[in-house]
Enzyme design. Structure first.
Site, short mmCIF file in Angstrom:
data_model
loop_
_atom_site.label_atom_id
_atom_site.label_comp_id
_atom_site.label_asym_id
_atom_site.label_seq_id
_atom_site.Cartn_x
_atom_site.Cartn_y
_atom_site.Cartn_z
N HIS A 111 6.45 -26.89 22.65
CA HIS A 111 5.72 -27.72 21.83
C HIS A 111 4.91 -27.30 21.50
O HIS A 111 4.21 -26.32 21.48
CB HIS A 111 6.38 -28.82 22.92
CG HIS A 111 6.81 -30.03 23.97
ND1 HIS A 111 7.65 -30.46 22.97
CD2 HIS A 111 7.58 -29.43 24.55
CE1 HIS A 111 8.72 -31.62 24.02
NE2 HIS A 111 8.26 -30.67 25.34
N GLU A 128 13.16 -29.65 34.80
CA GLU A 128 12.31 -31.47 34.14
C GLU A 128 13.80 -32.18 33.93
O GLU A 128 14.06 -32.94 33.09
CB GLU A 128 11.71 -30.75 33.22
CG GLU A 128 11.83 -29.83 31.92
CD GLU A 128 11.24 -29.16 30.96
OE1 GLU A 128 10.13 -29.93 31.30
OE2 GLU A 128 12.10 -28.93 29.82
N ASP A 172 8.83 -34.28 30.87
CA ASP A 172 10.29 -34.68 30.87
C ASP A 172 11.39 -34.87 32.56
O ASP A 172 11.88 -35.64 31.91
CB ASP A 172 10.90 -33.44 30.34
CG ASP A 172 10.41 -33.24 29.34
OD1 ASP A 172 10.84 -34.22 28.71
OD2 ASP A 172 10.27 -31.76 28.91
#
Ligand code: 3PY
Ligand code: MG
Length: 256
Positions: free
Chosen positions: A47, A150, A176
């Protein structure tokens, strides 16, 4: 390959390995955070704005502080993992691991044959070839493969994931995880806390690192995670630190 047992206690007490996180590649950020004393920092190529080309500068920035560079790679992908390590990362944090097969793929990408399929080259990690043999030996024992846990599926499969030789630890992505349980953003909901506890206990049993990203650190959530058995904690991240500091300065100006 022998799995590296990770020391999780010192003199009978839980040892915390405080880390942090950079979502953008500017090495100044890494330097400033490392100066605060963190043992490790991860550059996030999944990310945020960090790109593969930022990895070498990130690793250079941490070196003077003895701070270990990790990269959260963009994907559970052989070439992403190989490139991060070649550029000087000493560990990878690998997303998209939901079962033992995914975990095995990450481990194989990170290790040279015969244990894995990492390609040989002269690169930054081995001093552009000067330390070829020494790096080869060192990489066997010191390169860490931490898998992201996650999703509900990963939590259900946690024992099998940790049972994969060469997986050094599990690392919870709470956002997540909450999304996977259908409650996005509710990272402290009982069902998420229960899932985290299950992962921490499994790590303890397997003698592997129990990690978690505490994106918005507070005294309470750090103490809670340590109490659950997590020791490999990423605390905050550069973007959060910057935003919080800026907002605080505005508050002090009484203009907001
Ligand atoms: C998450 O919370 O999902 C993360 O990946 C944090 O890094
Ligand atoms: Mg995540």
């Amino acid at each position: 390959m022998n799995s590296k047992n990770v020391e999780i206690t010192v003199a009978g007490r839980k040892k915390l390995s405080p880390g942090s996180w950079c979502q953008s590649g500017n090495p100044v950020n890494a330097e400033i955070i490392a100066r605060a004393g963190f043992e490790w920092i991860a550059l996030d190529c999944e990310h945020g704005e960090a790109e593969c080309g930022d990895i070498a500068d990130f690793c250079r920035a941490l070196k003077p502080f003895g701070c270990t560079p990790y990269v959260r790679v963009k994907a559970n992908d052989t070439l992403e993992i190989r490139r991060a390590l070649d550029l000087g990362a000493e560990g990878v944090i690998v997303p998209l691991v939901n079962n033992a097969q995914d975990a095995g793929r990450a481990v194989r990408a990170a290790h040279y044959p015969p244990a894995g399929i990492r390609g040989f080259a002269f690169h930054r990690g081995n001093g552009w070839g000067v330390d070829f043999d020494a790096y080869l030996e060192r990489s066997r024992h010191e390169i860490k493969v931490i898998v992201m846990v996650e999703s509900k599926e990963a939590v259900e499969n946690i024992d099998a994931i940790l049972g994969v030789d060469g997986v050094d630890g599990a690392f919870i992505g709470p956002y997540d995880m909450s999304g996977s349980y259908g409650i996005p953003g509710r990272t402290d909901a009982p069902v998420i806390r229960e899932a985290c506890l299950k992962v921490a206990r499994a790590c303890r049993k397997a003698r592997k690192l129990a990690g978690q990203h505490i994106v918005l650190p507070t005294d309470e959530n750090i103490a809670f995670a340590v109490g659950q058995g997590f020791s490999f904690l990423a605390l905050g991240m550069n973007t959060v630190f910057l935003g919080q500091g800026a907002a605080r300065a505005m508050e002090m100006s009484k203009c907001r």
